[in-house]
Design a protein around this motif. Sequence first.
Motif, PDB file in Angstrom:
ATOM      1  N   LYS A   1     -90.366   6.782  70.392  1.00 46.82           N
ATOM      2  CA  LYS A   1     -90.285   8.059  70.733  1.00 46.82           C
ATOM      3  C   LYS A   1     -91.649   8.886  70.593  1.00 46.82           C
ATOM      4  O   LYS A   1     -92.204   9.669  71.716  1.00 46.82           O
ATOM      5  N   GLU A   2     -92.146   8.291  69.639  1.00 44.83           N
ATOM      6  CA  GLU A   2     -93.767   9.249  69.537  1.00 44.83           C
ATOM      7  C   GLU A   2     -94.699   8.504  70.459  1.00 44.83           C
ATOM      8  O   GLU A   2     -95.377   9.345  71.198  1.00 44.83           O
ATOM      9  N   LEU A   3     -94.675   7.294  70.846  1.00 50.14           N
ATOM     10  CA  LEU A   3     -95.603   6.760  71.698  1.00 50.14           C
ATOM     11  C   LEU A   3     -95.297   7.449  73.242  1.00 50.14           C
ATOM     12  O   LEU A   3     -96.339   7.401  74.079  1.00 50.14           O
ATOM     13  N   SER A   4     -93.974   7.432  73.344  1.00 54.04           N
ATOM     14  CA  SER A   4     -93.716   8.021  74.770  1.00 54.04           C
ATOM     15  C   SER A   4     -94.442   9.151  75.021  1.00 54.04           C
ATOM     16  O   SER A   4     -94.664   9.518  76.088  1.00 54.04           O
ATOM     17  N   LYS A   5     -94.798   9.919  73.973  1.00 55.42           N
ATOM     18  CA  LYS A   5     -95.474  11.297  74.216  1.00 55.42           C
ATOM     19  C   LYS A   5     -96.785  11.097  74.251  1.00 55.42           C
ATOM     20  O   LYS A   5     -97.600  12.350  74.233  1.00 55.42           O
ATOM     21  N   LEU A   6     -97.473  10.005  73.918  1.00 56.40           N
ATOM     22  CA  LEU A   6     -99.013   9.818  73.640  1.00 56.40           C
ATOM     23  C   LEU A   6     -99.510   9.485  75.032  1.00 56.40           C
ATOM     24  O   LEU A   6     -98.980   8.462  75.681  1.00 56.40           O
TER      25      LEU A   6
ATOM     26  N   ALA B   1    -104.711   7.270  72.760  1.00 62.04           N
ATOM     27  CA  ALA B   1    -104.131   8.033  71.571  1.00 62.04           C
ATOM     28  C   ALA B   1    -103.965   7.187  70.436  1.00 62.04           C
ATOM     29  O   ALA B   1    -103.460   5.777  70.616  1.00 62.04           O
ATOM     30  N   ILE B   2    -103.407   7.771  69.157  1.00 62.57           N
ATOM     31  CA  ILE B   2    -103.110   6.613  68.074  1.00 62.57           C
ATOM     32  C   ILE B   2    -101.833   7.509  67.353  1.00 62.57           C
ATOM     33  O   ILE B   2    -102.112   8.442  66.959  1.00 62.57           O
ATOM     34  N   SER B   3    -100.998   6.672  67.024  1.00 65.41           N
ATOM     35  CA  SER B   3     -99.656   7.297  66.253  1.00 65.41           C
ATOM     36  C   SER B   3    -100.342   7.663  64.901  1.00 65.41           C
ATOM     37  O   SER B   3    -101.169   7.392  64.327  1.00 65.41           O
TER      38      SER B   3
ATOM     39  N   ASP C   1     -94.282   0.261  79.371  1.00 60.84           N
ATOM     40  CA  ASP C   1     -94.839  -1.072  78.953  1.00 60.84           C
ATOM     41  C   ASP C   1     -96.131  -0.497  78.263  1.00 60.84           C
ATOM     42  O   ASP C   1     -96.791   0.267  79.011  1.00 60.84           O
ATOM     43  N   TYR C   2     -96.438  -1.285  76.964  1.00 59.06           N
ATOM     44  CA  TYR C   2     -97.706  -0.754  76.406  1.00 59.06           C
ATOM     45  C   TYR C   2     -98.560  -2.047  76.083  1.00 59.06           C
ATOM     46  O   TYR C   2     -97.939  -2.983  76.082  1.00 59.06           O
TER      47      TYR C   2
ATOM     48  N   GLN D   1     -88.850  -3.045  72.471  1.00 59.24           N
ATOM     49  CA  GLN D   1     -89.015  -3.798  71.354  1.00 59.24           C
ATOM     50  C   GLN D   1     -89.682  -2.944  70.174  1.00 59.24           C
ATOM     51  O   GLN D   1     -89.903  -3.721  69.129  1.00 59.24           O
ATOM     52  N   LEU D   2     -89.564  -1.954  70.216  1.00 60.81           N
ATOM     53  CA  LEU D   2     -90.114  -1.016  69.067  1.00 60.81           C
ATOM     54  C   LEU D   2     -88.996  -0.154  68.532  1.00 60.81           C
ATOM     55  O   LEU D   2     -88.033   0.273  69.073  1.00 60.81           O
TER      56      LEU D   2
END
Length: 300
Positions: free
Chosen positions: A230-235, A239-241, A165-166, A223-224
Motif C-alpha cells: 500500500k505504501e509503495l503504491s503511493k510512491l 522514492a524510498i519507503s 510491478d516494481y 508478493q509484498l
Amino acid sequence: MRIVGLILIALLSFTSVTGTALAAKVKVIVNGQTITDHDINQRALFMRLERRGKSNSDRRALAQKELIDEALMVAEANRLGFKADEKAVDKAYTRIAVNAKLSVGRLNTILNAAGVQTKTLKDRLRANLAWQAVVANVLRKKVKISDVDLDLAAREELGETITFDYMLTEVLFLNSAGGSVKSRTSQANQYRRNFNGCESAVELALSYRDAAVRKLGRRHSTQLAGPIAKELSKLNVGAISKPRTVANGVQMLAICEKNQANDLTFVKGKLRNEVGTEKLQTESEAYLKKLLEQATIERR
C-alpha cells in the motif's frame, strides 16, 4: 503446528500422570494388523494433550478411528513401495522439539509426564510421512486445475485494485552495528532524507556503519506484505519507503522502476497453490474412504 502448540500447553499445565497401562488386549484387527487397547489408550492420552475430545470416552473413540486410518495409510504406502524412513521420522520428531524451543530430551520428559510414550508420537509421524508419499506420488497426478478458472478467480480477487510491478532495492540497517532499534531507525530516517535515487543508494550507504544495499529485482504488489504494498503504491520512482523493523535490522525499500501490472501470474500462482492444496485434500479423503470400504476390519 498443533503438536507444537500442545507441547507448549503441556509445559504450562500438565503434571505427571500416574496409573497402570492397560493390558495389551487386541481391540481391532485391520486387514490382519492388530490395534491393542494399549495403543488406543496411548493415543487418547496424546489427544488429551492436544485438547481434543470432551471426555476420555470421546478421545478413545477418536483414537481408535485415527489408528484404523493410519494402519490403512501405512499399509497402502508399503504396497506402493513408499515407506517412511526412520531417519525422516526422527528428523520430524526433532523438528517438533525445536519448533517448541525444547530439546529432544525435554520433549520426551513432557510426553512421559503425561503418560505418553515417545513411540506414540513417532508412530503418528511415521503414518503421516508414509501418506504424504502416497499423496505426492499418486494423488497429485489426479489434480487438474483449469487456467481459465484461475484467470477468473484472480481477476475476482484483485477486483478494481490497481497492482504494480516494481524493481526494488533494499536498504538494511543491520542490528550487528549495535545500538538500539530506535537509534538504527533514526539513522535510517536520516538516510531516507538524503536518498536521491537507486543509482546513489550504495554510495550513500557507505556513510553509515553496517548499512547494506541489495537489489531485490522484480516484485509484484501481490508478493509484498499488505502495508508495504500500500505504501509503495503511493510512491514514485526514486522514492524510498519509511523504515520498518525486521528480524535482522531496520529495512527500507527503494523504487527503481514501477509499472502498472495487468499480469495475473503472481495472483494465479498463489491461487494455484491454494486450489491445489484443497483438491489434494479432497482426493486424499476420497482415497482413504475407498480403502476403508475395501478393508476387512474386525472390532472386539
